[in-house]
Design a protein around this motif. Structure first.
Motif, mmCIF file in Angstrom:
data_model
loop_
_atom_site.group_PDB
_atom_site.id
_atom_site.type_symbol
_atom_site.label_atom_id
_atom_site.label_comp_id
_atom_site.label_asym_id
_atom_site.label_seq_id
_atom_site.Cartn_x
_atom_site.Cartn_y
_atom_site.Cartn_z
ATOM 1 N N SER A 1 34.488 42.909 -16.851
ATOM 2 C CA SER A 1 34.641 42.136 -18.090
ATOM 3 C C SER A 1 33.709 40.934 -18.063
ATOM 4 C CB SER A 1 36.081 41.651 -18.254
ATOM 5 O OG SER A 1 36.911 42.745 -18.449
ATOM 6 N N MET A 2 33.692 40.205 -16.957
ATOM 7 C CA MET A 2 32.819 39.023 -16.861
ATOM 8 C C MET A 2 31.351 39.446 -16.901
ATOM 9 S SD MET A 2 34.799 36.605 -14.115
ATOM 10 C CE MET A 2 34.715 37.754 -12.761
ATOM 11 N N THR A 3 31.041 40.577 -16.236
ATOM 12 C CA THR A 3 29.654 41.060 -16.234
ATOM 13 C C THR A 3 29.214 41.402 -17.653
ATOM 14 O OG1 THR A 3 30.176 42.066 -14.109
ATOM 15 C CG2 THR A 3 28.107 42.737 -15.136
ATOM 16 N N LEU A 4 30.089 42.102 -18.390
ATOM 17 C CA LEU A 4 29.735 42.480 -19.765
ATOM 18 C C LEU A 4 29.580 41.226 -20.627
ATOM 19 C CD1 LEU A 4 32.083 45.599 -20.083
ATOM 20 C CD2 LEU A 4 29.581 45.624 -19.883
ATOM 21 N N GLY A 5 30.375 40.213 -20.345
ATOM 22 C CA GLY A 5 30.244 38.932 -21.056
ATOM 23 C C GLY A 5 28.891 38.295 -20.773
ATOM 24 N N LEU A 6 28.443 38.393 -19.519
ATOM 25 C CA LEU A 6 27.125 37.855 -19.157
ATOM 26 C C LEU A 6 26.034 38.620 -19.918
ATOM 27 C CD1 LEU A 6 25.375 36.052 -17.183
ATOM 28 C CD2 LEU A 6 25.368 38.012 -15.656
ATOM 29 N N LEU A 7 26.190 39.954 -19.998
ATOM 30 C CA LEU A 7 25.206 40.759 -20.743
ATOM 31 C C LEU A 7 25.231 40.391 -22.232
ATOM 32 C CD1 LEU A 7 25.472 44.352 -19.149
ATOM 33 C CD2 LEU A 7 24.020 42.432 -18.469
ATOM 34 N N ASP A 8 26.428 40.117 -22.769
ATOM 35 C CA ASP A 8 26.532 39.676 -24.177
ATOM 36 C C ASP A 8 25.669 38.433 -24.380
ATOM 37 O OD1 ASP A 8 28.427 41.617 -24.679
ATOM 38 O OD2 ASP A 8 30.146 40.264 -24.516
ATOM 39 N N SER A 9 25.779 37.515 -23.415
ATOM 40 C CA SER A 9 25.047 36.266 -23.524
ATOM 41 C C SER A 9 23.537 36.502 -23.461
ATOM 42 C CB SER A 9 25.500 35.334 -22.388
ATOM 43 O OG SER A 9 24.673 34.227 -22.329
ATOM 44 N N LEU A 10 23.129 37.379 -22.529
ATOM 45 C CA LEU A 10 21.693 37.685 -22.416
ATOM 46 C C LEU A 10 21.179 38.306 -23.703
ATOM 47 C CD1 LEU A 10 21.861 39.083 -18.788
ATOM 48 C CD2 LEU A 10 20.534 37.093 -19.475
ATOM 49 N N ASP A 11 21.988 39.211 -24.284
ATOM 50 C CA ASP A 11 21.593 39.843 -25.554
ATOM 51 C C ASP A 11 21.438 38.790 -26.638
ATOM 52 O OD1 ASP A 11 21.636 42.312 -24.428
ATOM 53 O OD2 ASP A 11 23.638 42.858 -25.163
ATOM 54 N N ALA A 12 22.424 37.891 -26.711
ATOM 55 C CA ALA A 12 22.400 36.868 -27.759
ATOM 56 C C ALA A 12 21.168 35.965 -27.620
ATOM 57 C CB ALA A 12 23.677 36.040 -27.693
ATOM 58 N N HIS A 13 20.672 35.835 -26.374
ATOM 59 C CA HIS A 13 19.488 34.998 -26.151
ATOM 60 C C HIS A 13 18.201 35.828 -26.116
ATOM 61 C CE1 HIS A 13 22.582 32.135 -24.950
ATOM 62 N NE2 HIS A 13 21.690 31.187 -25.145
ATOM 63 N N GLY A 14 18.341 37.114 -26.449
ATOM 64 C CA GLY A 14 17.161 37.977 -26.464
ATOM 65 C C GLY A 14 16.522 38.141 -25.094
ATOM 66 N N MET A 15 17.348 38.134 -24.053
ATOM 67 C CA MET A 15 16.799 38.269 -22.690
ATOM 68 C C MET A 15 17.235 39.579 -22.061
ATOM 69 S SD MET A 15 17.262 34.587 -20.938
ATOM 70 C CE MET A 15 16.832 35.213 -19.343
ATOM 71 N N ASN A 16 16.476 40.083 -21.100
ATOM 72 C CA ASN A 16 16.998 41.203 -20.306
ATOM 73 C C ASN A 16 17.156 40.736 -18.861
ATOM 74 O OD1 ASN A 16 14.743 41.883 -18.590
ATOM 75 N ND2 ASN A 16 13.716 42.603 -20.446
ATOM 76 N N THR A 17 17.671 41.638 -18.035
ATOM 77 C CA THR A 17 18.057 41.196 -16.693
ATOM 78 C C THR A 17 17.218 41.811 -15.598
ATOM 79 O OG1 THR A 17 19.594 43.014 -16.644
ATOM 80 C CG2 THR A 17 20.475 40.885 -17.314
ATOM 81 N N THR A 18 16.082 42.380 -16.000
ATOM 82 C CA THR A 18 15.335 43.148 -15.007
ATOM 83 C C THR A 18 14.958 42.343 -13.760
ATOM 84 O OG1 THR A 18 13.417 42.688 -16.365
ATOM 85 C CG2 THR A 18 14.374 44.901 -16.554
ATOM 86 N N GLY A 19 14.853 41.024 -13.929
ATOM 87 C CA GLY A 19 14.441 40.203 -12.790
ATOM 88 C C GLY A 19 15.595 39.795 -11.883
ATOM 89 N N THR A 20 16.814 40.098 -12.265
ATOM 90 C CA THR A 20 17.969 39.645 -11.465
ATOM 91 C C THR A 20 18.778 40.856 -11.002
ATOM 92 O OG1 THR A 20 18.088 37.797 -13.017
ATOM 93 C CG2 THR A 20 19.929 38.050 -11.491
ATOM 94 N N ILE A 21 19.157 40.838 -9.749
ATOM 95 C CA ILE A 21 20.003 41.929 -9.222
ATOM 96 C C ILE A 21 21.437 41.618 -9.681
ATOM 97 C CG2 ILE A 21 20.885 43.008 -7.112
ATOM 98 C CD1 ILE A 21 18.319 41.791 -5.716
ATOM 99 N N ILE A 22 22.077 42.572 -10.371
ATOM 100 C CA ILE A 22 23.451 42.313 -10.827
ATOM 101 C C ILE A 22 24.399 43.357 -10.233
ATOM 102 C CG2 ILE A 22 25.005 41.996 -12.797
ATOM 103 C CD1 ILE A 22 22.704 41.027 -14.435
ATOM 104 N N ILE A 23 25.436 42.824 -9.576
ATOM 105 C CA ILE A 23 26.432 43.692 -8.923
ATOM 106 C C ILE A 23 27.787 43.362 -9.529
ATOM 107 C CG2 ILE A 23 27.497 44.298 -6.713
ATOM 108 C CD1 ILE A 23 24.922 43.079 -5.410
ATOM 109 N N SER A 24 28.522 44.392 -9.912
ATOM 110 C CA SER A 24 29.808 44.179 -10.577
ATOM 111 C C SER A 24 30.906 44.999 -9.875
ATOM 112 C CB SER A 24 29.663 44.611 -12.041
ATOM 113 O OG SER A 24 30.809 44.284 -12.765
ATOM 114 N N VAL A 25 32.139 44.717 -10.237
ATOM 115 C CA VAL A 25 33.266 45.457 -9.650
ATOM 116 C C VAL A 25 34.156 45.982 -10.778
ATOM 117 C CG1 VAL A 25 35.266 45.339 -8.068
ATOM 118 C CG2 VAL A 25 33.282 43.868 -7.670
#
Ligand code: AHR
Length: 348
Positions: free
Chosen positions: A257-281
């Motif tokens: 849930s928190m990870t998806l929230g972080l992705l929501d934020s990146l989307d809202a800022h027009g950013m992607n995450t390719t430069g950051t390693i993201i690990i979720s549970v």
């Protein structure tokens, strides 16, 4: 005169005798154990179940799994949704005791503060099973625990990171989003993760923030990070996260849930995450989808399908047989290196 006294004496003795008979009747009646209404009507086992709430898709699936398995096993559930409050859980458990259910199961939102209520359940002769999270209490106050191995989940997340960064010489900075404060699962996921990364000093947790396992909090945390983005000419800053001026190499999030929230934020800022390693549970469908699209790198499974095993344990206890102190559910890890075509729908 004598006759009058005698009449009064006989009258008093009669009144006294009637009073004694009434008193005896009430004492005998109240000393009988009340018969459980539902049990006599249906003959089913009754399970009192206190759930934390519905903070995540994981939690919703966990509740469904328990209801489905109860129906399959012909076990009646008295259910309470605590709406994320320990005080509501305490009230619910007390009401299960008053109702004299056969077994109590509950998901302890936090680790401490259960001793009194568990003692009351013990005095009432009602066995208790902890589900999903553990507690700090005398082990004699509950029959056993059923759920995930949080320590191992944390270790699995860290092992992926260590392996992914094996060729990196420089420091690897980590930003941690943790779940509900003082919950056993947060303690274990944090401990297991640290245990593994501490074997190599290049791994450094730059900040750990409580996101309460909520998507809204994940978005808030993301928004805070992104408003403080620093333009670093040496890297593509648009796709990187910073905390307090420090470039973040990896995010370790304690739930989807928190990870998806972080992705929501990146989307809202027009950013992607390719430069950051993201690990979720957790391994909800939505986070597995994000993994297959390259937005996440690793998802450690936390299996919410605890219903079938819980009903087995309930039946064992109700039959007077002991249950194991700890029963872990089977769990796996999904990574960017997998053959995604082999994935099955997650169901939550
Ligand atoms: O206790 C299990 C955790 O609680 C899950 O990881 C999370 O999604 C849930 O809210």
């Amino acid at each position: 005169m004598k006759g009058k006294i005698k009449t009064i004496q006989i009258f008093s003795i009669t009144i006294f005798s009637i009073a004694v008979i009434f008193l005896m009747f009430f004492i005998i009646r109240s000393s009988k154990k009340p018969v459980k209404q539902t049990e006599t009507q249906s003959g089913k086992l009754i399970l009192g179940f206190s759930q934390i709430g519905s903070e995540s898709a994981w939690r919703t699936r966990n509740t469904q799994s328990i209801f489905e398995a109860a129906a399959e096993n012909d076990i009646q559930i008295l259910f309470d949704d605590a709406q994320q409050k320990q005080e509501n859980q305490l009230k619910a458990i007390r009401s299960f005791i008053v109702y004299q259910v056969d077994v109590i199961a509950f998901v302890p939102i936090v680790e401490d503060g259960w001793d009194n209520v568990l003692l009351e359940a013990k005095d009432a002769g009602i066995p208790v099973i902890l589900v999903d999270r553990q507690i700090n209490a005398d082990p004699s106050l509950y029959a056993g625990f059923l759920g995930e191995n949080g320590l191992e989940e944390g270790r699995r997340a860290a092992r992926f990171l260590v392996n992914k960064c094996r060729n990196m010489k420089d420091e690897v900075t980590i930003f941690e989003m943790s779940g509900t404060e003082n919950s056993s699962v947060v303690r274990d996921r944090a401990k297991g993760f640290r245990e593994v990364i501490s074997e190599d000093p290049k791994f450094k947790i730059v900040h750990s923030e409580d996101g309460d396992f909520l998507r809204s909090r994940g978005k808030e945390i993301g928004d805070n990070l992104l408003t403080k983005v620093i333009i670093d000419k040496s890297v593509n800053s648009r796709n990187r996260l910073y905390y307090d001026g420090v470039l973040i190499d990896a995010v370790y999030s304690h739930n989807d849930s928190m990870t998806l929230g972080l992705l929501d934020s990146l989307d809202a800022h027009g950013m992607n995450t390719t430069g950051t390693i993201i690990i979720s549970v957790d391994a909800e469908q939505k986070s597995i989808d994000a993994l297959t699209k390259g937005r996440l790198n690793c998802v450690v499974e936390c299996n919410p399908n605890l219903g079938p095993k819980l009903m087995e344990l309930v039946k064992e206890i109700a039959a007077g047989r002991p249950i194991p102190r700890i029963t872990y559910n089977n769990e796996t890890v999904f990574t960017e290196d997998d053959d995604f075509s082999k994935y099955k729908p997650r169901g939550y």
